[in-house]
Design an enzyme around this catalytic site. Structure first.
Site, PDB file in Angstrom:
ATOM      1  N   CYS A  19       0.873  -1.171   0.000  1.00  0.00           N
ATOM      2  CA  CYS A  19       0.000   0.000   0.000  1.00  0.00           C
ATOM      3  C   CYS A  19       0.914   1.226   0.000  1.00  0.00           C
ATOM      4  CB  CYS A  19      -1.001  -0.001   1.156  1.00  0.00           C
ATOM      5  SG  CYS A  19      -0.330   0.171   2.794  1.00  0.00           S
ATOM      6  N   CYS A  93      -2.392   1.422  -4.275  1.00  0.00           N
ATOM      7  CA  CYS A  93      -1.131   2.100  -4.599  1.00  0.00           C
ATOM      8  C   CYS A  93      -0.979   2.363  -6.088  1.00  0.00           C
ATOM      9  CB  CYS A  93       0.067   1.317  -4.063  1.00  0.00           C
ATOM     10  SG  CYS A  93       0.213  -0.348  -4.683  1.00  0.00           S
ATOM     11  N   CYS A  97       3.577  -0.460  -8.441  1.00  0.00           N
ATOM     12  CA  CYS A  97       4.133  -1.787  -8.212  1.00  0.00           C
ATOM     13  C   CYS A  97       4.684  -2.350  -9.519  1.00  0.00           C
ATOM     14  CB  CYS A  97       3.047  -2.708  -7.661  1.00  0.00           C
ATOM     15  SG  CYS A  97       3.697  -4.260  -7.057  1.00  0.00           S
TER      16      CYS A  97
END
Length: 150
Positions: A19, A93, A97
């Protein structure tokens, strides 16, 4: 070559929770997975912009469940952490990633507990627990005792 225990050749599944701040949702998820899986799953958590400390309301909410995360510290997301994980679970997020083929990616839509009081964090915690229990069942399929399908 050790052939005495062929079942030990199955690699332990690994899960990374990501997150933004690695201070609330991902910390609670990682703590639940460690606690409920009993060490049978490797657990990591990280944040794209980690906070200095874990959210105190998250610490309190997990303490109510008998899980102490007060000593946990937010960690920065690294490419290596993603590469070393079988399952990557993101929590709000966005696209920060890194993507690697062959990984299982899930995005869990959860309210952000940042700045919220304990009464607002408890339902988030309970939602995470339900998702973690489902994840464990998927990653560690075991025969259910007392199965009535026979």
């Amino acid at each position: 070559m050790n052939t005495e225990h062929p079942t030990t050749s199955t690699p332990q599944p690994s899960v990374l929770f990501v997150c933004v701040h690695n201070a609330g949702r991902s910390q609670m998820a990682a703590a639940y997975l460690q606690h409920l899986a009993g060490g049978r799953i490797e657990v990591r958590s990280a944040g794209s912009e980690p906070a200095d400390t874990v959210n105190p309301a998250a610490v309190q909410a997990m303490a109510e469940e008998g899980i102490d995360i007060s000593a946990h510290r937010p960690r920065v997301l690294t490419t290596e952490a993603v590469q070393d994980s079988d399952v990557v679970i993101t929590m709000g997020c966005g696209d920060v990633c890194p993507f690697f083929p062959g990984k299982r990616y899930e995005d869990w839509t959860l309210d952000d507990p940042a700045g919220q009081g304990i009464d607002s964090v408890r339902p988030i915690r309970d939602d995470i627990k339900t998702r973690i229990q489902r994840l464990i069942a998927e990653l560690l399929p075991t025969p259910v005792r007392g199965d009535h399908h026979a």
